[in-house]
Design a protein around this motif. Sequence first.
Motif, short mmCIF file in Angstrom:
data_model
loop_
_atom_site.label_atom_id
_atom_site.label_comp_id
_atom_site.label_asym_id
_atom_site.label_seq_id
_atom_site.Cartn_x
_atom_site.Cartn_y
_atom_site.Cartn_z
N SER A 1 0.84 -1.20 0.00
CA SER A 1 0.00 0.00 0.00
C SER A 1 0.88 1.26 0.00
N GLY A 2 1.93 1.22 -0.82
CA GLY A 2 2.91 2.30 -0.81
C GLY A 2 2.39 3.61 -1.35
N GLY A 3 1.51 3.55 -2.37
CA GLY A 3 0.92 4.78 -2.89
C GLY A 3 0.05 5.46 -1.84
N SER B 1 -4.52 -2.72 2.11
CA SER B 1 -4.64 -4.14 2.44
C SER B 1 -3.27 -4.64 2.87
N ASP B 2 -3.27 -5.75 3.63
CA ASP B 2 -2.03 -6.18 4.28
C ASP B 2 -2.03 -7.70 4.45
N ILE B 3 -1.11 -8.38 3.71
CA ILE B 3 -0.90 -9.81 3.90
C ILE B 3 0.54 -10.10 4.33
N PHE C 1 -4.14 0.62 10.23
CA PHE C 1 -4.70 -0.48 11.01
C PHE C 1 -4.95 -1.69 10.13
N LYS C 2 -4.25 -2.79 10.45
CA LYS C 2 -4.52 -4.07 9.80
C LYS C 2 -5.50 -4.85 10.66
#
Length: 485
Positions: free
Chosen positions: A168-170, A186-188, A204-205
């Motif tokens: 999610s760098g952008g 999003s975060d995996i 927040f993940k």
Amino acid sequence: MSENVKNFKPNFSQETILNMDAISIANAIKSEKITSFEVVSTFIEHAKKINPLINAIVEDRYDAAISEALEKDNQTEKADKGPLFGVPISVKEAFQVANMKMTGGLVSRKHLIAREDAKVIKKLKSAGAIILGKTNTPMLCFCQETDNKLYGRTNNPWDVTRTPGGSSGGEGALLGAGGAAAGIGSDIGGSIRFPSHFNGVVGFKPGKFQVSADGHFPSNSHALQERMSGMGPMGKSVRDMELLYGIIADTPPAEQSLDDVNIEILSEDTNVPLSKKTKDMLDRMEQFLRTSFSVNRSIPPYFGSSARLWQEIMSMDGGREMEKLVFNNDRLNVLAAYAKEKLTKKTQIHPFLSWALIGAKLFKPSASRTREIENIVEQGDDRLADYLKNRLLIFPVYHTGAPTHGKVYQEIFSIRKTFLQYMPYVAYANVWGLPSLTIPAGTDENEMPIGVQIISMNGNESAIFQLGKIVEDNVRGYVRSMKLD
């Protein structure tokens, strides 16, 4: 639209608006201290100024955003005004937004348009949010740095020679520069937390299965990957994260008290690299928290094994499903694509992705190891449910602040398995499907932001947010980068 934007004069200064969090903006609009048009126009003008330097927004909807803002300003007082009424937000490119592209950074998908909104986008729109645009990711979100062959590289707003993280760098880069009031990522594998940490924003993940992944591209190909993934908010304050999570979560968190909560700060005796600045930051945090809470330094169960488990779960199918997405119309296979790109730099596949797919083949667990992993996860869930019942964990996010472009990729995707050194801090919350809040807490040796994570179990989100607000008030919190102003 351009003349309206050019000539408006907001009641608040531009700097004030850009520094406001989503709740402050929504309250100001509802109380008619400012219009949504003024707010949206301010963010658009700022985004147009900074985006050529950081390349965060890859597709905008500025005209539509202005029209939606004017519509909201013309609503009657009796109209239903949601908690994000008139607030401009950004969206990670991985989420479907109706009538916008959804490419995953693949050149082969550059003309694909989504017909409907992802489930989380529908909820955010229903709450009154206005989408400014979509933000950059690595190809198929499969890297902790943000670069692809379709849209190019995104830069950190604190220092454009450094990475904003990924995937999610952008989002992280745009929010770090104040280009939106809030956003969704999003975060995996740290994909919300790396960019939050590197760009100095709050993220927040959510824990496993708490927020719908419907309309996210790519989807997860294995049940163990699905539990590692979380769709969550990013922005400027902990209270915004609490609000946005309450909007997008399938079940909003119940209220809790911190009266009986124990706080465990990760011990330094982990044999995992950590900069002196980060160690000092954790020591200071321990000192001020001890005045109000029971605080210990410890290593939680499964910390030492989580990085390996994360890599194996990410490699469950040897990268087969992602390889199909990448090479469905290409005669090259992944090895040939990687070699050709290194030699000519003229393929459509970024080497970050092709090397990651090669790694997935190398680290693919055997059938017997897969069964072993499934047993470990089942047993670990039971143990951690008891361990985390009244406990909040505080972890670093990465061993340093944002390094120069390419360094994170080299550290995590090395054939020498150095991910075992550099991924434990973020892999823990992914493997065990735990909610994790990242808060800016200081700066590193290069004056780049660094943050901490507050982690616990599903059901303890309210406690996480409460402690997060205390940390936010006593350390750094969100500070907008003004280096590009």
